[in-house]
Scaffold this active site. Structure first.
Site, PDB file in Angstrom:
ATOM      1  N   LEU A 146       0.844  -1.193   0.000  1.00 47.24           N
ATOM      2  CA  LEU A 146       0.000   0.000   0.000  1.00 47.24           C
ATOM      3  C   LEU A 146       0.879   1.243   0.000  1.00 47.24           C
ATOM      4  O   LEU A 146       1.984   1.244   0.545  1.00 47.24           O
ATOM      5  CB  LEU A 146      -0.911  -0.003   1.232  1.00 47.24           C
ATOM      6  CG  LEU A 146      -1.809  -1.230   1.392  1.00 47.24           C
ATOM      7  CD1 LEU A 146      -2.854  -0.977   2.454  1.00 47.24           C
ATOM      8  CD2 LEU A 146      -2.474  -1.618   0.078  1.00 47.24           C
TER       9      LEU A 146
ATOM     10  N   GLY B  62       0.920  -5.151   1.421  1.00 50.92           N
ATOM     11  CA  GLY B  62      -0.114  -5.139   0.389  1.00 50.92           C
ATOM     12  C   GLY B  62       0.300  -5.877  -0.876  1.00 50.92           C
ATOM     13  O   GLY B  62      -0.538  -6.445  -1.586  1.00 50.92           O
TER      14      GLY B  62
ATOM     15  N   ASN C 296       4.542  -7.713   6.553  1.00 56.70           N
ATOM     16  CA  ASN C 296       5.520  -7.129   7.476  1.00 56.70           C
ATOM     17  C   ASN C 296       4.978  -5.920   8.236  1.00 56.70           C
ATOM     18  O   ASN C 296       5.744  -5.111   8.759  1.00 56.70           O
ATOM     19  CB  ASN C 296       6.772  -6.712   6.696  1.00 56.70           C
ATOM     20  CG  ASN C 296       6.466  -5.592   5.701  1.00 56.70           C
ATOM     21  OD1 ASN C 296       5.370  -5.523   5.173  1.00 56.70           O
ATOM     22  ND2 ASN C 296       7.421  -4.719   5.453  1.00 56.70           N
ATOM     23  N   GLU C 297       3.648  -5.788   8.295  1.00 50.77           N
ATOM     24  CA  GLU C 297       3.053  -4.569   8.857  1.00 50.77           C
ATOM     25  C   GLU C 297       3.598  -4.211  10.236  1.00 50.77           C
ATOM     26  O   GLU C 297       3.817  -3.041  10.544  1.00 50.77           O
ATOM     27  CB  GLU C 297       1.516  -4.706   8.940  1.00 50.77           C
ATOM     28  CG  GLU C 297       0.794  -4.455   7.624  1.00 50.77           C
ATOM     29  CD  GLU C 297       0.743  -5.667   6.703  1.00 50.77           C
ATOM     30  OE1 GLU C 297       1.454  -6.661   6.982  1.00 50.77           O
ATOM     31  OE2 GLU C 297       0.016  -5.619   5.702  1.00 50.77           O
TER      32      GLU C 297
HETATM   33  C1  LIG Z   1      -8.602  -1.838  15.204  1.00 50.78           C
HETATM   34  C2  LIG Z   1      -7.654  -2.145  14.131  1.00 50.78           C
HETATM   35  C3  LIG Z   1      -8.102  -1.842  12.746  1.00 50.78           C
HETATM   36  C4  LIG Z   1      -7.118  -2.331  11.715  1.00 50.78           C
HETATM   37  C5  LIG Z   1      -6.834  -1.340  10.716  1.00 50.78           C
HETATM   38  C6  LIG Z   1      -5.657  -1.684   9.817  1.00 50.78           C
HETATM   39  C7  LIG Z   1      -4.570  -0.714   9.929  1.00 50.78           C
HETATM   40  C8  LIG Z   1      -3.592  -0.498   8.841  1.00 50.78           C
HETATM   41  C9  LIG Z   1      -3.457  -1.465   7.771  1.00 50.78           C
HETATM   42  C10 LIG Z   1      -2.375  -1.087   6.810  1.00 50.78           C
HETATM   43  C11 LIG Z   1      -1.904  -2.219   6.000  1.00 50.78           C
HETATM   44  C12 LIG Z   1      -0.673  -1.826   5.263  1.00 50.78           C
HETATM   45  C13 LIG Z   1      -0.218  -2.479   4.248  1.00 50.78           C
HETATM   46  C14 LIG Z   1       0.983  -2.032   3.484  1.00 50.78           C
HETATM   47  O1  LIG Z   1       1.194  -2.505   2.401  1.00 50.78           O
HETATM   48  S1  LIG Z   1       2.023  -0.850   4.135  1.00 50.78           S
HETATM   49  C15 LIG Z   1       3.421  -0.758   3.041  1.00 50.78           C
HETATM   50  C16 LIG Z   1       4.424  -1.819   3.361  1.00 50.78           C
HETATM   51  N1  LIG Z   1       5.549  -1.720   2.463  1.00 50.78           N
HETATM   52  C17 LIG Z   1       6.814  -1.733   2.852  1.00 50.78           C
HETATM   53  O2  LIG Z   1       7.127  -1.859   4.010  1.00 50.78           O
HETATM   54  C18 LIG Z   1       7.852  -1.544   1.782  1.00 50.78           C
HETATM   55  C19 LIG Z   1       8.556  -0.239   1.923  1.00 50.78           C
HETATM   56  N2  LIG Z   1       9.530  -0.053   0.862  1.00 50.78           N
HETATM   57  C20 LIG Z   1      10.717  -0.667   0.834  1.00 50.78           C
HETATM   58  O3  LIG Z   1      11.070  -1.446   1.691  1.00 50.78           O
HETATM   59  C21 LIG Z   1      11.610  -0.348  -0.322  1.00 50.78           C
HETATM   60  O4  LIG Z   1      11.152   0.834  -0.916  1.00 50.78           O
HETATM   61  C22 LIG Z   1      11.648  -1.474  -1.386  1.00 50.78           C
HETATM   62  C23 LIG Z   1      12.406  -2.677  -0.835  1.00 50.78           C
HETATM   63  C24 LIG Z   1      10.253  -1.871  -1.841  1.00 50.78           C
HETATM   64  C25 LIG Z   1      12.402  -0.932  -2.635  1.00 50.78           C
HETATM   65  O5  LIG Z   1      13.674  -0.477  -2.254  1.00 50.78           O
HETATM   66  P1  LIG Z   1      14.494   0.453  -3.246  1.00 50.78           P
HETATM   67  O6  LIG Z   1      15.800   0.712  -2.587  1.00 50.78           O
HETATM   68  O7  LIG Z   1      14.476  -0.108  -4.602  1.00 50.78           O
HETATM   69  O8  LIG Z   1      13.640   1.804  -3.360  1.00 50.78           O
HETATM   70  P2  LIG Z   1      13.469   2.948  -2.260  1.00 50.78           P
HETATM   71  O9  LIG Z   1      13.361   2.381  -0.902  1.00 50.78           O
HETATM   72  O10 LIG Z   1      14.537   3.977  -2.476  1.00 50.78           O
HETATM   73  O11 LIG Z   1      12.060   3.549  -2.655  1.00 50.78           O
HETATM   74  C26 LIG Z   1      11.884   4.379  -3.774  1.00 50.78           C
HETATM   75  C27 LIG Z   1      10.863   5.439  -3.435  1.00 50.78           C
HETATM   76  O12 LIG Z   1       9.603   4.794  -3.184  1.00 50.78           O
HETATM   77  C28 LIG Z   1       9.127   5.152  -1.889  1.00 50.78           C
HETATM   78  N3  LIG Z   1       8.366   4.027  -1.336  1.00 50.78           N
HETATM   79  C29 LIG Z   1       8.789   2.802  -1.114  1.00 50.78           C
HETATM   80  N4  LIG Z   1       7.800   2.026  -0.636  1.00 50.78           N
HETATM   81  C30 LIG Z   1       6.718   2.812  -0.542  1.00 50.78           C
HETATM   82  C31 LIG Z   1       5.379   2.613  -0.102  1.00 50.78           C
HETATM   83  N5  LIG Z   1       4.919   1.422   0.324  1.00 50.78           N
HETATM   84  N6  LIG Z   1       4.541   3.645  -0.135  1.00 50.78           N
HETATM   85  C32 LIG Z   1       4.949   4.860  -0.561  1.00 50.78           C
HETATM   86  N7  LIG Z   1       6.214   5.132  -1.001  1.00 50.78           N
HETATM   87  C33 LIG Z   1       7.083   4.107  -0.974  1.00 50.78           C
HETATM   88  C34 LIG Z   1      10.388   5.462  -1.097  1.00 50.78           C
HETATM   89  O13 LIG Z   1      10.090   6.241   0.022  1.00 50.78           O
HETATM   90  C35 LIG Z   1      11.199   6.184  -2.138  1.00 50.78           C
HETATM   91  O14 LIG Z   1      10.665   7.487  -2.260  1.00 50.78           O
HETATM   92  P3  LIG Z   1      11.601   8.736  -2.592  1.00 50.78           P
HETATM   93  O15 LIG Z   1      12.255   8.432  -3.902  1.00 50.78           O
HETATM   94  O16 LIG Z   1      10.683   9.908  -2.631  1.00 50.78           O
HETATM   95  O17 LIG Z   1      12.601   8.841  -1.458  1.00 50.78           O
END
Ligand SMILES: CCCCCCCCCCC/C=C/C(=O)SCCNC(=O)CCNC(=O)[C@H](O)C(C)(C)COP(=O)(O)OP(=O)(O)OC[C@H]1O[C@@H](n2cnc3c(N)ncnc32)[C@H](O)[C@@H]1OP(=O)(O)O
Length: 300
Positions: A106, A151, A175-176
């Site tokens: 997400l 996600g 991994n949330e």
């Molecule tokens: C009572 C209770 C009720 C319950 C309610 C539920 C509550 C909440 C539920 C929420 C569920 C959430 C689900 C999700 O999916 S959360 C997202 C999880 N994702 C991650 O942890 C991955 C994060 N990203 C990374 O680890 C790395 O980016 C990755 C390994 C994917 C790639 O690495 P790489 O080195 O190639 O690239 P960068 O890290 O430099 O990233 C490039 C740019 O992209 C931005 N980025 C990365 N991931 C995300 C993301 N998920 N969302 C937005 N933006 C993201 C990163 O910041 C870099 O941006 P910039 O270039 O601007 O610095």
């Protein structure tokens, strides 16, 4: 399946579904298809149809990391709906056009610093995508050619079969907790259905991201193959699944998946409200801030 997309008219109007793909993809015949069969799609979703096989390959391309933003979710939904309603297609392969990344999950920027109305609209789209993929009448195969946390993992888990490229960087899991947030009950349900209660309990609490060998062992993916064989393997698995009569396979899929989907369908609004309340908490916003900063710092 009657699902409403339920997104703001503005969001939908901004998109140009089924526009010809710009740039290199424009007018390029789809791989494996006869002359005259063209790729189509929308800016972030490239669809390569192979009508003779009844299969479409859906490539996600929302660089840099295929994060599931509202606009991207909307385009995915529209593509899926279109394929679902086109009798030409019996199966789709979901894969990524972003090297090394299946989907980063997400889009954190849709949940960080946003007002409740936006969060609600976003969550509705997340629910919608899950329901659409999970309950699809089509055979859905994930050709997972990159890392797929949270996600991204949910999207993979919603496929009927998962083929993962054998690269130690291509970890998969929910991994949330590592972000200081939690996986919603329906994410959890799908993981439990896939790897069993005990393995899911550990994986969810510890926020495991399984590298390919562990992913295969725990059963979160069905097959691990060399990276250059992911697409061809997905195609041959698809052929096996398409050998089964559609009606029998679809009824069986529904029988197995409906109880899980119904848990959300019966409380979608409450789930949206819970999400909005949870994500709006100061402590959760702070966790997201810290995590986003960590991602930035990683770059150096
Ligand atoms: C009572 C209770 C009720 C319950 C309610 C539920 C509550 C909440 C539920 C929420 C569920 C959430 C689900 C999700 O999916 S959360 C997202 C999880 N994702 C991650 O942890 C991955 C994060 N990203 C990374 O680890 C790395 O980016 C990755 C390994 C994917 C790639 O690495 P790489 O080195 O190639 O690239 P960068 O890290 O430099 O990233 C490039 C740019 O992209 C931005 N980025 C990365 N991931 C995300 C993301 N998920 N969302 C937005 N933006 C993201 C990163 O910041 C870099 O941006 P910039 O270039 O601007 O610095």
């Amino acid at each position: 399946m009657a699902l409403t997309v339920g997104l703001r008219p503005l969001t939908r109007a901004l998109l140009r579904p089924w526009a010809r793909v710009p740039g290199a993809a424009l007018g390029r015949p789809a791989a494996g298809s006869g002359d005259g069969v063209r790729c189509f799609g929308s800016p972030r979703v490239l669809v390569e149809p192979d009508p003779a096989a009844g299969v479409a390959v859906m490539k996600m391309r929302n660089p840099p990391v295929n994060s599931l933003s509202l606009e991207f979710l909307t385009e995915l939904l529209i593509s899926l709906e279109k394929l679902e309603n086109d009798k030409t297609f019996r199966g789709i392969i979901i894969t990524s056009d972003c090297p090394g990344i299946f989907s980063a999950g997400l889009d954190l920027l849709e949940m960080y610093g946003r007002d409740p109305a936006h969060c609600a609209e976003y969550w509705k789209a997340v629910q919608e995508l899950w329901l659409r993929v999970y309950l699809s009448n089509l055979v859905v195969i994930g050709a997972i050619n990159g890392i797929s946390p949270a996600g991204g993992c949910l999207l993979s888990l919603s496929c009927d079969y998962r083929v993962l490229a054998n690269n130690p960087k291509y970890a998969i899991g929910l991994n949330e907790t590592l972000l200081g947030i939690i996986a919603p009950f329906w994410f959890k349900d799908v993981l439990v259905n896939t790897i069993g209660h005990r393995a899911a309990e550990r994986a969810l609490q510890l926020g495991f991201l399984f590298p390919p060998s562990d992913a295969l062992q725990v059963g979160i993916v069905d097959q691990v193959v060399p990276e250059d064989q992911v697409q061809s393997t997905a195609r041959s698995v698809m052929a096996q699944w398409l050998a089964i009569p559609d009606h029998a396979r679809q009824l069986t899929k529904n029988l197995v998946r409906k109880p899980t989907a119904d848990r959300l369908l019966q409380q979608r609004d409450a789930d949206i409200q819970n999400f909005v309340r949870f994500i709006s908490r100061d402590s959760i916003q702070k966790s997201l801030h810290v995590y986003l900063e960590k991602l930035k710092q990683k770059k150096g």
